[in-house]
Design an enzyme around this catalytic site. Structure first.
Site, PDB file in Angstrom:
ATOM      1  CB  SER A  52     -69.284  -0.765 -49.062  1.00 21.28           C
ATOM      2  OG  SER A  52     -67.985  -0.474 -49.484  1.00 21.28           O
ATOM      3  NE  ARG A  85     -71.302  -3.466 -53.796  1.00 19.15           N
ATOM      4  CZ  ARG A  85     -70.978  -2.329 -53.182  1.00 19.15           C
ATOM      5  NH1 ARG A  85     -70.092  -2.320 -52.189  1.00 19.15           N
ATOM      6  NH2 ARG A  85     -71.522  -1.197 -53.553  1.00 19.15           N
ATOM      7  CG  HIS A  96     -66.476   8.381 -47.357  1.00 24.39           C
ATOM      8  ND1 HIS A  96     -65.410   7.560 -47.611  1.00 24.39           N
ATOM      9  CD2 HIS A  96     -67.372   8.147 -48.342  1.00 24.39           C
ATOM     10  CE1 HIS A  96     -65.649   6.845 -48.692  1.00 24.39           C
ATOM     11  NE2 HIS A  96     -66.834   7.185 -49.160  1.00 24.39           N
ATOM     12  CG  ASP A 120     -65.965  -2.933 -48.279  1.00 21.84           C
ATOM     13  OD1 ASP A 120     -67.066  -2.937 -48.850  1.00 21.84           O
ATOM     14  OD2 ASP A 120     -65.031  -2.189 -48.618  1.00 21.84           O
TER      15      ASP A 120
HETATM   16  N1  URA Z   1     -66.925   3.382 -52.077  1.00 17.20           N
HETATM   17  C1  URA Z   1     -66.877   2.342 -51.208  1.00 17.20           C
HETATM   18  O1  URA Z   1     -65.985   2.265 -50.366  1.00 17.20           O
HETATM   19  N2  URA Z   1     -67.823   1.416 -51.302  1.00 17.20           N
HETATM   20  C2  URA Z   1     -68.823   1.449 -52.207  1.00 17.20           C
HETATM   21  O2  URA Z   1     -69.658   0.566 -52.223  1.00 17.20           O
HETATM   22  C3  URA Z   1     -68.853   2.528 -53.109  1.00 17.20           C
HETATM   23  C4  URA Z   1     -67.887   3.488 -53.013  1.00 17.20           C
END
Ligand code: URA
Length: 433
Positions: free
Chosen positions: A183, A168, A82, A161
């Site tokens: 997240s 957010r 990631h 999320d």
């Molecule tokens: N990428 C995500 O998936 N979540 C976040 O909070 C920030 C970047």
């Protein structure tokens, strides 16, 4: 339990219990807790933070809000990567096929781009016909047959999320270490891989601007992953200038294919992708040292097995694999405009964020979630930080639908100049294990 009490506790800097956090995540997802209360709690978390225990409970609550992938039908340790994202970041298209070609299954879920950064799903979508939203069965088939699978995140993975991120996004509460950790890690844990390499970006155009903050985010994600039995490792990498020469979806596919052909091997993008791939090979058990892993990475390029893996992945999932060898089959821009250096000197900085916004304005990125992309447009960045340029040399090539409306000055101002040579800064800032 009352949501009011959770907000009040966090406002004063207190800790929430796992039961309280589970109550919030459930209620935010099923709509029984109104958005204004969730937004208040998110803001209180931004200011007051969360302990590791609270972050863990939030991650678990979000992971368990939806489905979890079961990858056990595919043999071997599955290793994912990631990146916290940046302009021109296209390492997935390079390292996924490399890792798979070296024998380690690489299951990846990716996002679409929004704002100045692109998304991996959009880059794959530039390959004609390639299906970028795979069903669970298609994802597993791709992983089993090519050892590589990449799909847009499905709606049933961590729906909490999706809900909380949307809140957010509009309440200026994205930049919080516990919220980012929960997240990202909730989705990664639900994705079912055994190991995860993180590329945490650090710099003026990244979420984390300082090495201290990037280290704290990396440590937080590594701790949460390990607590759930995931092998974890994080690289902290510099993010200021665009990564690689291409910004824009079809252009980025071309750059990745060129690297898989063995070209641009000493570029920062190639070096970063190879190092991340090597880390993944060690975690997946295909090599015992980073040096041995790097040798396997290089062999996958020189023997052509990494590029062949990408061809197989594309063909299996409905895409035009010939487009990887014949770039004229990829989406094309209407016109190309050269932007020439208006002075001589050394490039001391390139504003990646500004170029990302300019690429978005061309149609390569989304200003709004519902925007339709023009996959053929983008920017070729022909100068790098530290490079000496003469007046009149090409700095950028702008791939656009129509070039008459392009303001070359906007591109020129993204570069800062120095009359003296510029010190080289390493892209790798730290490793967190
Ligand atoms: N990428 C995500 O998936 N979540 C976040 O909070 C920030 C970047």
């Amino acid at each position: 339990m009352r949501m009011y009490d959770l907000i009040y506790t966090k406002k004063l800097g207190g800790a929430l219990s796992p039961e309280q956090i589970a109550f919030w995540v459930r209620g935010a997802t099923d709509g029984s807790i109104p958005d204004e209360q969730s937004a208040s709690l998110l803001m209180a978390i931004c200011w007051r933070g969360m302990s590791t225990e609270e972050t863990l409970a939030l991650t678990l609550g979000m992971r368990d809000s939806g489905a979890r992938m079961d990858l056990s039908a595919v043999p071997g340790l599955k290793v994912d990567k990631h990146s916290t994202g940046g302009v021109g970041d296209k390492t997935t298209l390079i390292l996924g096929p490399i890792v798979a070609a070296c024998g380690v299954p690489c299951p990846m879920f990716s996002g679409r781009g929004l704002g100045h950064t692109g998304g991996t799903v959009d880059k794959f979508a530039a390959i004609p016909g390639l299906k970028v939203e795979l069903s669970e069965a298609e994802f597993l088939r791709s992983l089993a047959e090519t050892r590589f699978a990449n799909s847009a995140q499905t709606a049933d993975i961590a729906p909490a999320d999706k809900k909380l991120y949307a809140l957010r996004d509009v309440t200026a509460t994205v930049e919080s270490i516990p919220l980012i950790t929960a997240s990202i890690m909730s989705k990664k844990l639900a994705g079912g891989a055994d190991a995860l390499v993180l590329d945490v970006k650090c710099g003026p155009t990244a979420f984390m601007k300082t090495l201290e903050d990037a280290t704290a985010l990396a440590q937080s994600m590594v701790a949460v992953g390990k607590a759930h039995g995931m092998q974890m490792r994080a690289l902290i990498t510099r993010m200021d200038a665009p990564l690689g020469w291409a910004i824009g979806n079809a252009l980025e596919v071309m750059e990745c294919v060129e690297i898989l052909r063995g070209e641009h091997g000493d570029s920062e993008l190639a070096q970063m992708s190879f190092r991340l791939a090597a880390e993944m090979l060690v975690m997946g058990g295909a090599a015992t040292t980073l040096e041995a892993a790097q040798a396997k990475v290089q062999a996958s390029l020189s023997k052509g097995t990494a590029l062949e893996t990408l061809r197989c992945f594309v063909a299996l999932n409905g895409g035009d694999a010939q487009a990887l060898d014949d770039f004229s089959r990829l989406p094309q821009p209407g016109q190309v405009l050269d932007v020439l250096a208006d002075r001589a000197g050394y490039i001391s900085a390139i504003d990646g964020r500004a170029l990302g916004i300019l690429a978005m304005d061309l149609g390569a990125g989304r200003r709004d979630r519902n925007d339709i992309l023009d996959l053929g447009v983008g920017i070729r960045v022909l100068a790098q930080v530290g490079q000496k340029m003469e007046k009149g040399e090409i700095l950028f090539q702008i791939y656009a639908k129509a070039t008459e409306i392009i303001d070359s000055n906007a591109f020129l101002t993204t570069m800062a100049w120095s009359s003296a040579p510029v010190a080289h800064q390493s892209w790798l800032l730290a490793v967190i294990a």
